[in-house]
Design a protein around this motif. Structure first.
Motif, PDB file in Angstrom:
ATOM      1  N   SER A  90     -50.042  -2.656  62.387  1.00 35.08           N
ATOM      2  CA  SER A  90     -49.075  -3.593  62.600  1.00 35.08           C
ATOM      3  C   SER A  90     -47.612  -3.357  61.905  1.00 35.08           C
ATOM      4  N   LYS A  91     -46.683  -3.554  62.207  1.00 35.74           N
ATOM      5  CA  LYS A  91     -45.154  -3.319  61.476  1.00 35.74           C
ATOM      6  C   LYS A  91     -45.286  -4.338  60.533  1.00 35.74           C
ATOM      7  N   PRO A  92     -45.098  -5.679  60.701  1.00 27.72           N
ATOM      8  CA  PRO A  92     -45.229  -6.700  59.610  1.00 27.72           C
ATOM      9  C   PRO A  92     -46.663  -7.114  59.179  1.00 27.72           C
ATOM     10  N   VAL A  93     -46.553  -6.900  57.909  1.00 29.14           N
ATOM     11  CA  VAL A  93     -48.134  -7.490  57.147  1.00 29.14           C
ATOM     12  C   VAL A  93     -47.813  -8.682  56.440  1.00 29.14           C
ATOM     13  N   THR A  94     -48.405  -9.653  56.730  1.00 22.83           N
ATOM     14  CA  THR A  94     -48.371 -11.022  56.142  1.00 22.83           C
ATOM     15  C   THR A  94     -49.332 -11.211  55.117  1.00 22.83           C
ATOM     16  N   TYR A  95     -48.973 -12.225  54.157  1.00 26.46           N
ATOM     17  CA  TYR A  95     -49.854 -12.361  53.004  1.00 26.46           C
ATOM     18  C   TYR A  95     -49.722 -13.606  52.631  1.00 26.46           C
ATOM     19  N   TYR A  96     -50.981 -14.103  52.025  1.00 29.21           N
ATOM     20  CA  TYR A  96     -51.169 -15.635  51.719  1.00 29.21           C
ATOM     21  C   TYR A  96     -50.222 -16.078  50.417  1.00 29.21           C
ATOM     22  N   GLY A  97     -50.011 -14.758  49.659  1.00 31.14           N
ATOM     23  CA  GLY A  97     -49.259 -15.225  48.241  1.00 31.14           C
ATOM     24  C   GLY A  97     -48.795 -14.017  47.459  1.00 31.14           C
ATOM     25  N   CYS A  98     -48.041 -14.404  46.647  1.00 30.17           N
ATOM     26  CA  CYS A  98     -47.314 -13.239  45.937  1.00 30.17           C
ATOM     27  C   CYS A  98     -47.115 -13.876  44.351  1.00 30.17           C
ATOM     28  N   PHE A  99     -47.716 -12.972  43.563  1.00 28.60           N
ATOM     29  CA  PHE A  99     -47.064 -12.974  42.025  1.00 28.60           C
ATOM     30  C   PHE A  99     -45.526 -12.662  41.845  1.00 28.60           C
ATOM     31  N   PHE A 100     -44.738 -13.531  41.890  1.00 25.55           N
ATOM     32  CA  PHE A 100     -43.120 -13.389  42.043  1.00 25.55           C
ATOM     33  C   PHE A 100     -42.369 -13.271  40.749  1.00 25.55           C
ATOM     34  N   GLY A 101     -42.542 -12.246  40.114  1.00 28.29           N
ATOM     35  CA  GLY A 101     -41.871 -12.405  38.669  1.00 28.29           C
ATOM     36  C   GLY A 101     -42.967 -13.034  37.832  1.00 28.29           C
ATOM     37  N   ALA A 102     -42.596 -13.943  37.187  1.00 22.68           N
ATOM     38  CA  ALA A 102     -43.566 -14.834  36.304  1.00 22.68           C
ATOM     39  C   ALA A 102     -44.299 -15.796  37.031  1.00 22.68           C
ATOM     40  N   GLU A 103     -43.932 -16.046  38.237  1.00 24.41           N
ATOM     41  CA  GLU A 103     -44.579 -17.351  38.958  1.00 24.41           C
ATOM     42  C   GLU A 103     -45.436 -16.927  39.953  1.00 24.41           C
ATOM     43  N   ARG A 104     -46.605 -17.739  40.279  1.00 26.01           N
ATOM     44  CA  ARG A 104     -47.376 -17.629  41.605  1.00 26.01           C
ATOM     45  C   ARG A 104     -46.729 -18.422  42.692  1.00 26.01           C
ATOM     46  N   VAL A 105     -46.643 -17.737  43.645  1.00 31.97           N
ATOM     47  CA  VAL A 105     -46.165 -18.376  45.155  1.00 31.97           C
ATOM     48  C   VAL A 105     -46.880 -18.218  46.149  1.00 31.97           C
ATOM     49  N   GLU A 106     -47.239 -19.332  46.953  1.00 35.71           N
ATOM     50  CA  GLU A 106     -47.806 -19.004  48.059  1.00 35.71           C
ATOM     51  C   GLU A 106     -47.457 -20.071  49.238  1.00 35.71           C
ATOM     52  N   ILE A 107     -47.893 -19.778  50.520  1.00 35.98           N
ATOM     53  CA  ILE A 107     -47.637 -20.381  51.689  1.00 35.98           C
ATOM     54  C   ILE A 107     -47.870 -21.903  51.384  1.00 35.98           C
ATOM     55  N   GLY A 108     -46.654 -22.701  51.760  1.00 35.56           N
ATOM     56  CA  GLY A 108     -46.833 -23.993  51.482  1.00 35.56           C
ATOM     57  C   GLY A 108     -45.909 -24.483  50.471  1.00 35.56           C
ATOM     58  N   ASP A 109     -45.322 -23.472  49.422  1.00 33.83           N
ATOM     59  CA  ASP A 109     -44.640 -23.816  48.208  1.00 33.83           C
ATOM     60  C   ASP A 109     -43.515 -24.062  48.874  1.00 33.83           C
ATOM     61  N   ALA A 110     -42.535 -24.568  47.871  1.00 37.64           N
ATOM     62  CA  ALA A 110     -40.974 -24.876  48.241  1.00 37.64           C
ATOM     63  C   ALA A 110     -40.273 -23.877  46.883  1.00 37.64           C
ATOM     64  N   MET A 111     -39.203 -23.246  47.751  1.00 40.75           N
ATOM     65  CA  MET A 111     -38.560 -22.143  46.856  1.00 40.75           C
ATOM     66  C   MET A 111     -37.104 -22.451  46.863  1.00 40.75           C
ATOM     67  N   ARG A 112     -36.483 -22.397  45.390  1.00 40.25           N
ATOM     68  CA  ARG A 112     -34.969 -22.438  45.233  1.00 40.25           C
ATOM     69  C   ARG A 112     -34.250 -21.249  45.919  1.00 40.25           C
ATOM     70  N   LEU A 113     -33.064 -21.579  46.159  1.00 45.83           N
ATOM     71  CA  LEU A 113     -32.358 -20.498  46.979  1.00 45.83           C
ATOM     72  C   LEU A 113     -31.139 -20.087  46.300  1.00 45.83           C
ATOM     73  N   ARG A 114     -30.700 -18.785  46.076  1.00 46.48           N
ATOM     74  CA  ARG A 114     -29.586 -18.307  45.786  1.00 46.48           C
ATOM     75  C   ARG A 114     -28.377 -18.550  46.590  1.00 46.48           C
ATOM     76  N   SER A 115     -28.806 -18.404  47.848  1.00 41.23           N
ATOM     77  CA  SER A 115     -27.502 -18.097  48.826  1.00 41.23           C
ATOM     78  C   SER A 115     -28.084 -18.650  49.946  1.00 41.23           C
ATOM     79  N   LEU A 116     -27.191 -19.160  50.915  1.00 38.31           N
ATOM     80  CA  LEU A 116     -27.423 -19.480  52.460  1.00 38.31           C
ATOM     81  C   LEU A 116     -26.529 -18.964  53.284  1.00 38.31           C
ATOM     82  N   PRO A 117     -27.041 -18.833  54.793  1.00 43.94           N
ATOM     83  CA  PRO A 117     -25.852 -18.359  55.435  1.00 43.94           C
ATOM     84  C   PRO A 117     -24.783 -19.343  55.570  1.00 43.94           C
ATOM     85  N   ALA A 118     -23.430 -18.890  55.401  1.00 46.69           N
ATOM     86  CA  ALA A 118     -22.134 -19.486  55.520  1.00 46.69           C
ATOM     87  C   ALA A 118     -22.126 -20.628  56.752  1.00 46.69           C
TER      88      ALA A 118
END
Length: 284
Positions: A90-118
């Protein structure tokens, strides 16, 4: 499990929710020792440095600087866990979660964003990503992507208001709390569905105000709630990879990310559904 360097004995400690704060609620201070400035954790010969310390005070200072540099290293790394797609072709591989830097992130979480499409005409600091997919793709090796719906806190007269039961849990809690303290006119609106972000576009996890503000500024929080002035009450956090580190990218697992910052016998106890890779070849 304190971080520093593995040859420095440190006892594990127990912490309650009240003792803890999100990593991005504070700034990692600079190192104290001049010879460690502009260096990275994995490039320092820690063992001879610690063993050659003239006294206990210097050894303690070295260990403290090691913990600071380890924290920066962790912030510039990530590891993925619990793959949801097992097909090796499979070309894409999906995951339930990620240790993202110092934080634990998983599907269903809400994420702060740096930028959005103009074209969305939404300031990034007001947009939140409701995370639905974490994935890698063979088209962009070494990269991780986050896909989900974008939400924005707006007044209730705006279009596309989302019912609370359909919001990500963190946004649902935020909305319910604002209503409970008198900010009745605020609702979350759906800005756009199924938007993909690369990791550099993510600031970090979103935390409900009522969880975060009592930690960051309890006096301001109590004062605002007592006076019913919560419309403009927001907790401000630092962002992932805002420090002076170097991008390290994907690591094989969480212990691999911690590396020499903990003893080589260290183990992490996590829920059974968290399945991490065990060797480097798995992520090549």
């Amino acid at each position: 499990m304190p971080i520093g360097h593995g040859i420095v004995q440190q006892n594990n400690v127990s912490k309650t929710d009240g003792d803890m704060r999100p990593f991005y609620a504070f700034t990692v201070p600079p190192v104290t020792l001049p010879e460690l400035k502009d260096k990275e954790f994995d490039g320092v010969p820690w063992e001879p440095l610690l063993k050659g310390a003239a006294d206990g005070n210097r050894r303690e200072m070295i260990a403290l600087d090691a913990s600071k540099m380890a924290a920066v290293k962790i912030d510039y790394s990530y590891s993925l866990w619990s793959p949801l797609s097992e097909d090796p072709n499979s070309k894409p591989v999906t995951y339930y979660g990620c240790f993202f830097g110092a934080e634990r992130v998983e599907i269903g979480d809400a994420m702060r964003l740096r930028s959005l499409p103009a074209e969305l005409n939404v300031p990034a600091e007001t947009g939140v990503l409701g995370l639905r997919f974490i994935f890698t793709t063979k088209d962009f090796p070494g990269n991780v992507f986050f896909r989900g719906h974008i939400y924005q806190l707006v007044s209730e007269d705006k279009p596309n208001i989302v019912r609370e039961e359909h919001l990500p849990i963190a946004l649902r809690l935020e909305s319910q709390w604002r209503h409970s303290v008198g900010a009745q006119r605020w609702r979350y609106a759906l800005v756009k569905e199924n938007v993909v972000f690369k990791e550099q576009s993510i600031r970090g996890r979103f935390y409900p105000t009522q969880r975060l503000m009592p930690i960051l500024n309890p006096v301001e929080f109590r004062d605002a709630v007592s006076k019913g002035r919560v419309d403009d009450l927001y907790a401000h956090l630092n962002n992932r990879m805002d420090g002076a580190g170097r991008y390290l990218g994907r690591k094989v697992n969480r212990i691999g990310t911690l590396g020499a910052s903990v003893t080589h016998t260290a183990r992490l106890n996590m829920e059974p559904f968290i399945r991490e890779e065990l060797n480097e070849k798995a992520i090549e």
